[in-house]
Design a protein around this motif. Structure first.
Motif, short mmCIF file in Angstrom:
data_model
loop_
_atom_site.label_atom_id
_atom_site.label_comp_id
_atom_site.label_asym_id
_atom_site.label_seq_id
_atom_site.Cartn_x
_atom_site.Cartn_y
_atom_site.Cartn_z
N TYR A 173 0.79 -1.22 0.00
CA TYR A 173 0.00 0.00 0.00
C TYR A 173 0.84 1.29 0.00
O TYR A 173 0.44 2.28 -0.61
N VAL A 174 1.97 1.25 0.72
CA VAL A 174 2.80 2.47 0.78
C VAL A 174 3.34 2.80 -0.62
O VAL A 174 3.26 3.94 -1.09
N THR A 175 3.90 1.79 -1.28
CA THR A 175 4.45 2.00 -2.63
C THR A 175 3.32 2.38 -3.60
O THR A 175 3.50 3.22 -4.49
N ALA A 176 2.16 1.72 -3.41
CA ALA A 176 1.01 2.03 -4.29
C ALA A 176 0.59 3.49 -4.11
O ALA A 176 0.27 4.18 -5.09
N ALA A 177 0.63 3.97 -2.86
CA ALA A 177 0.25 5.37 -2.60
C ALA A 177 1.24 6.31 -3.29
O ALA A 177 0.84 7.34 -3.89
N ALA A 178 2.54 5.95 -3.24
CA ALA A 178 3.56 6.79 -3.89
C ALA A 178 3.34 6.81 -5.41
O ALA A 178 3.35 7.88 -6.05
N ALA A 179 3.09 5.63 -5.98
CA ALA A 179 2.85 5.55 -7.43
C ALA A 179 1.55 6.28 -7.80
O ALA A 179 1.48 6.95 -8.83
N GLY A 180 0.55 6.17 -6.91
CA GLY A 180 -0.73 6.85 -7.15
C GLY A 180 -0.58 8.36 -7.13
O GLY A 180 -1.19 9.07 -7.95
N THR A 181 0.26 8.85 -6.23
CA THR A 181 0.52 10.30 -6.17
C THR A 181 1.18 10.76 -7.47
O THR A 181 0.75 11.76 -8.08
#
Lengths: 114, 257
Positions: free
Chosen positions: B203-211
């Motif tokens: 989720y953390v990496t996904a949030a970074a990619a989503g940003t």
């Protein structure tokens, strides 16, 4: 979700007016005066010696510094992405060319912030 | 005899007062007319230092500063200038900046033809409003207005909507295949990466990619609308310049006779 979509569309459709381009290098340099910040100056010192040369004038980093000061960091990032794509468009249909530093570059002066 | 004439001419030149030379003002006006605004501003500044302020130099300097987007300085000086031509330039500065309230305060001071000309310029973005405002002005103004509106080839709003629906399509509509391809590929990569990472519960990496994806998505929409506006502006600019020269010659460096 619909509201966010509306916001994004409004974001794209109701932009501030495009700044009128300069017609010569002296005017251009005059209008680039606020594009100074320590970080950008250091970046430029490195960038000017790098083999890759920016096609845009002012450079992306200078425009980012101006926009961040005028409009805030978040908008400067969005406009930064937009400018990278403008650089890709690479055409006289979208920007005025000028001969500067012995090469042809595209003028893109940041407009007012709304 | 010839030497004496040359000597007298040289002495006359040496003692000629540059501050009283009308050609100085003409040269300054020519710089503004040639759109060399920074040069005009520097020349006007030199003249002010050497000779003191003259209304014509101040006006030309203010026009140059407005064109160089040093609005605050120019408007402050124009407000203090209080000449008929200065008021026209001041009203033009307000009108072109969309500052209707300030323009309404200055416009009544202008002669009726100048008021009509500035009203027409203010309405330039809308063809019908412009036609109504330009009625009674020089017929060439209406013709130029029609050409100006005919040169508007792309809709920025449509470009933004298209890019919001399918990243890259707005750029394609605006006329740039390269920008369209880059937008499509970048958005596909970042949105795809965000979805895959979220599926893998990172989720953390996904949030970074989503940003990052959101920046490219919104940046793409802004760019699509911006490309359309730029294309319109470059196509319309010659007509807008010609209209300005015709309706408000003061802002092109033309001095009152």
């Amino acid at each position: 979700m619909l509201g966010l979509g509306g916001l994004i569309v409004a974001c794209g459709a109701c932009l501030p007016p495009v700044a009128r381009d300069a017609d010569n290098a002296i005017d251009l340099r005059y209008r680039m005066r606020p594009a100074h910040s320590t970080v950008v100056d250091i970046y430029r010192a490195v960038g000017d010696n790098a083999p890759s040369r920016c096609k845009m004038v002012p450079t992306d980093s200078q425009v980012f510094a101006i926009r961040a000061e005028r409009c805030g960091g978040v908008r400067a990032w969005f406009w930064g992405v937009s400018r990278l794509l403008l650089e890709q468009a690479n055409s006289g249909r979208f920007a005025t060319p000028i001969r500067l530093d012995d090469r042809l570059r595209w003028i893109d002066l940041p407009g007012p912030c709304e | 005899m010839r030497i004496a004439i040359i000597l007298v001419a040289l002495l006359a030149t040496a003692h000629a007062d540059p501050c009283a030379d009308p050609a100085v003002t003409q040269r300054l006006a020519a710089l503004v007319h040639a759109r060399r605004f920074a040069d005009a501003h520097h020349a006007a500044t030199d003249l002010r230092v050497q000779c003191g302020a003259q209304d014509a130099w101040r006006l030309l300097d203010d026009v140059a500063l407005l064109r160089l987007e040093d609005r605050a300085v120019a408007i402050a000086d124009l407000q203090a200038l209080h000449t008929p031509a200065g008021d026209v330039v001041l009203a033009w500065a307000y009108v072109t900046n969309g500052d209707d309230q300030a323009a309404a305060a200055v416009l009544p001071r202008l002669p009726a033809p100048r008021q009509a000309a500035l009203h027409a310029l203010a309405a330039l973005s809308d063809e019908e409003d412009f036609d109504a405002a330009a009625h009674g002005l020089d017929p060439r103004a209406i013709e130029l207005g029609h050409r100006y509106h005919a040169a508007r080839v792309k809709s920025p709003a449509l470009a933004g909507v298209l890019s919001a629906v399918l990243p890259g399509s707005g750029q394609l509509y605006s006329g740039s295949l390269q920008a369209a391809a880059v937008t499509f590929v970048l958005n596909s990569l970042f949105i795809g990466a965000t979805v895959e990472l979220a599926r893998d519960k990172q989720y953390v990496t996904a949030a970074a990619a989503g940003t990052a994806a959101s920046f490219f998505y919104v940046g793409g929409i802004i760019n699509a609308a911006d490309l359309a506006r730029r294309r319109n502006r470059i196509a319309q600019q010659p007509y807008a310049d010609e209209l300005e020269d015709l309706l408000v010659p003061e802002v092109g460096g033309t001095l009152a006779p």
